[in-house]
Scaffold this active site. Structure first.
Site, mmCIF file in Angstrom:
data_model
loop_
_atom_site.group_PDB
_atom_site.id
_atom_site.type_symbol
_atom_site.label_atom_id
_atom_site.label_comp_id
_atom_site.label_asym_id
_atom_site.label_seq_id
_atom_site.Cartn_x
_atom_site.Cartn_y
_atom_site.Cartn_z
ATOM 1 N N LYS A 204 5.360 -37.652 8.327
ATOM 2 C CA LYS A 204 5.764 -36.243 8.249
ATOM 3 C C LYS A 204 7.194 -36.067 8.761
ATOM 4 O O LYS A 204 7.661 -36.858 9.601
ATOM 5 C CB LYS A 204 4.792 -35.359 9.021
ATOM 6 N N LYS B 45 2.207 -40.400 20.883
ATOM 7 C CA LYS B 45 3.141 -40.286 22.011
ATOM 8 C C LYS B 45 2.840 -41.374 23.035
ATOM 9 O O LYS B 45 3.754 -41.943 23.629
ATOM 10 C CB LYS B 45 3.033 -38.911 22.688
ATOM 11 N N LYS C 228 10.992 -33.460 14.178
ATOM 12 C CA LYS C 228 12.204 -33.227 14.982
ATOM 13 C C LYS C 228 12.597 -34.475 15.758
ATOM 14 O O LYS C 228 13.765 -34.682 16.068
ATOM 15 C CB LYS C 228 11.935 -32.130 16.024
HETATM 16 P P1 TYM Z 1 5.848 -27.495 16.900
HETATM 17 O O1 TYM Z 1 7.043 -26.832 17.456
HETATM 18 O O2 TYM Z 1 5.742 -28.975 17.048
HETATM 19 O O3 TYM Z 1 5.678 -27.159 15.374
HETATM 20 C C1 TYM Z 1 5.809 -25.818 14.939
HETATM 21 C C2 TYM Z 1 5.054 -25.606 13.635
HETATM 22 O O4 TYM Z 1 5.609 -26.408 12.590
HETATM 23 C C3 TYM Z 1 4.563 -27.113 11.928
HETATM 24 N N1 TYM Z 1 5.111 -28.384 11.428
HETATM 25 C C4 TYM Z 1 5.091 -28.754 10.136
HETATM 26 N N2 TYM Z 1 4.594 -28.148 9.042
HETATM 27 C C5 TYM Z 1 4.756 -28.790 7.853
HETATM 28 N N3 TYM Z 1 5.368 -29.999 7.720
HETATM 29 C C6 TYM Z 1 5.872 -30.642 8.802
HETATM 30 N N4 TYM Z 1 6.488 -31.810 8.660
HETATM 31 C C7 TYM Z 1 5.732 -30.026 10.081
HETATM 32 N N5 TYM Z 1 6.123 -30.363 11.335
HETATM 33 C C8 TYM Z 1 5.724 -29.347 12.151
HETATM 34 C C9 TYM Z 1 3.510 -27.329 13.012
HETATM 35 O O5 TYM Z 1 2.249 -27.595 12.461
HETATM 36 C C10 TYM Z 1 3.567 -26.014 13.738
HETATM 37 O O6 TYM Z 1 2.788 -25.037 13.073
HETATM 38 N N6 TYM Z 1 1.615 -27.263 19.161
HETATM 39 C C11 TYM Z 1 2.326 -26.331 18.299
HETATM 40 C C12 TYM Z 1 2.901 -25.167 19.096
HETATM 41 C C13 TYM Z 1 1.843 -24.331 19.728
HETATM 42 C C14 TYM Z 1 0.886 -23.529 19.038
HETATM 43 C C15 TYM Z 1 0.072 -22.950 20.067
HETATM 44 C C16 TYM Z 1 0.641 -23.259 17.690
HETATM 45 C C17 TYM Z 1 1.603 -24.213 21.064
HETATM 46 N N7 TYM Z 1 0.526 -23.380 21.257
HETATM 47 C C18 TYM Z 1 -0.976 -22.095 19.722
HETATM 48 C C19 TYM Z 1 -0.399 -22.393 17.374
HETATM 49 C C20 TYM Z 1 -1.213 -21.827 18.381
HETATM 50 C C21 TYM Z 1 3.374 -27.128 17.517
HETATM 51 O O7 TYM Z 1 3.036 -28.006 16.827
HETATM 52 O O8 TYM Z 1 4.650 -26.786 17.645
#
Ligand code: TYM
Length: 327
Positions: A195, A114, A198
């Site tokens: 990967k 980022k 979004k």
């Molecule tokens: P976010 O919204 O970016 O992603 C949500 C979940 O999707 C998984 N993910 C993927 N898994 C497989 N392949 C991909 N290409 C891929 N892209 C995203 C992410 O690993 C995630 O599990 N920071 C976290 C949100 C969060 C969180 C927490 C998670 C905030 N506090 C506490 C667990 C515990 C996140 O990445 O959100």
């Protein structure tokens, strides 16, 4: 007593099949296993780091709540809540900030990416994003955190902060472990070395894409040289990614899929995959289209889940404050 399990997703736009097969589908399976006390939340404070327009953020919170429910999360079985409704998440983050070290946060790949993207304007929230994540997890005495493997570094920081806090102030926090699916990193449709993300909508199939959108995207997905449908992450990264997606959707092993498509070309394989993706999410699309119309129901689920979660979180923060001399 059942072990506590928690995870969150940011309301930053539509969910793609990486979010689904890396995280959300697993949330539903883990919930339905009956083995855990489950907490799933909308990570709206984390989403603020992208500086969304207020109207979009509000709509995305509703959308994600509908995604949770339409894919099978059930407020009778899991606590479903909204992070920002529980102010002690921010409070514990502040306390953890005082023991987190700048050099260890500077190592975080997500922050580095980022920082590269936004250069001078990278905000402080992106820097201590993992500390807020640590607070989310540690407040609930969480043992397990189902996430994709892009979150491993953040969970490692969570464990480090728990250990450090326990060492300084006495045993307070549980060190959590990640739970991964067989597809912890679904790759981009246009660049299988990266990967699915979004922030690059053209790299994604979204779980509420229409069959026409799914068709257009999979048709455009890059393929590798040669024409064989064979799994080989190194030499055939694009087809391997599509095979993993197909396998997650169909429950068939990669081996079975290789046999099924032996002697067939990429276009036959892709046409089949288009049908499988569109069918798989048909019920989801139907459920979501009904849920999304009922705003008040969605908000009331978040409100009552947040009340439940806050009881546990409030207890923990009192314990933490006592330990550090604030109470
Ligand atoms: P976010 O919204 O970016 O992603 C949500 C979940 O999707 C998984 N993910 C993927 N898994 C497989 N392949 C991909 N290409 C891929 N892209 C995203 C992410 O690993 C995630 O599990 N920071 C976290 C949100 C969060 C969180 C927490 C998670 C905030 N506090 C506490 C667990 C515990 C996140 O990445 O959100």
């Amino acid at each position: 007593m059942k072990s506590i399990l928690i995870s969150g997703i940011q309301p930053t736009g539509k969910l793609h099949i990486g979010n689904y097969f890396g995280a959300l589908k697993n949330f539903v399976d883990l919930q339905n296993s009956g083995k855990y006390q489950c907490y799933f939340f909308i990570a709206d404070l984390h989403a603020l780091t992208e500086n969304p327009a207020p109207k979009d953020l509000n709509q995305n919170i509703l959308n994600l709540t509908a995604d949770f429910l339409a894919s099978g999360l059930d407020p009778k079985k899991s606590v479903i809540f909204q992070q920002s409704r529980i102010s002690v998440h921010s409070e514990l983050m502040w306390i953890l900030n005082t023991i987190a070290k700048i050099p260890e946060l500077e190592l975080m790949t997500q922050f580095k990416d980022k920082a590269k993207q936004f250069r001078q304007s990278v905000n402080l929230g992106l820097f201590n994003y993992p500390v807020l994540m640590a607070a989310d997890v540690l407040l609930y005495n969480t043992k397990f955190v189902p996430v994709g493997n892009d979150q491993d570094q953040h969970l490692e920081i969570t464990r480090t902060l728990a250990r450090r806090f326990n060492k300084i102030f006495g045993k307070t926090f549980v060190e959590p472990k990640a739970i991964h699916t067989l597809t912890p990193r679904v790759m981009s449709l246009i660049n299988p070395e990266k990967k699915m993300s979004k922030s690059q909508p053209e790299s994604c199939v979204f779980i509420d894409d229409s069959p026409e959108q799914i068709k257009a995207k999979i048709k455009k997905a890059v393929t590798d040289s040669g024409s064989e449908i064979k799994y080989n992450r190194k030499d055939k990264p694009a087809i391997s990614n599509l095979l993993e997606i197909y396998s997650s959707l169909s429950g068939k092993t990669i081996n079975d899929l290789e046999k099924k498509f032996k002697g067939k070309n990429y276009s036959v394989f892709k046409n089949d995959l288009i049908g499988v993706v569109a069918d798989y999410f048909a019920d989801f699309r139907k459920n979501k289209s009904i849920l999304i119309k009922n705003k008040s129901k969605l908000f009331s689920i978040l409100k009552s889940g947040s009340q439940k979660a806050s009881q546990r979180a409030e207890k923990k923060i009192i314990e933490v404050k006592k330990k550090i001399g604030l109470a």
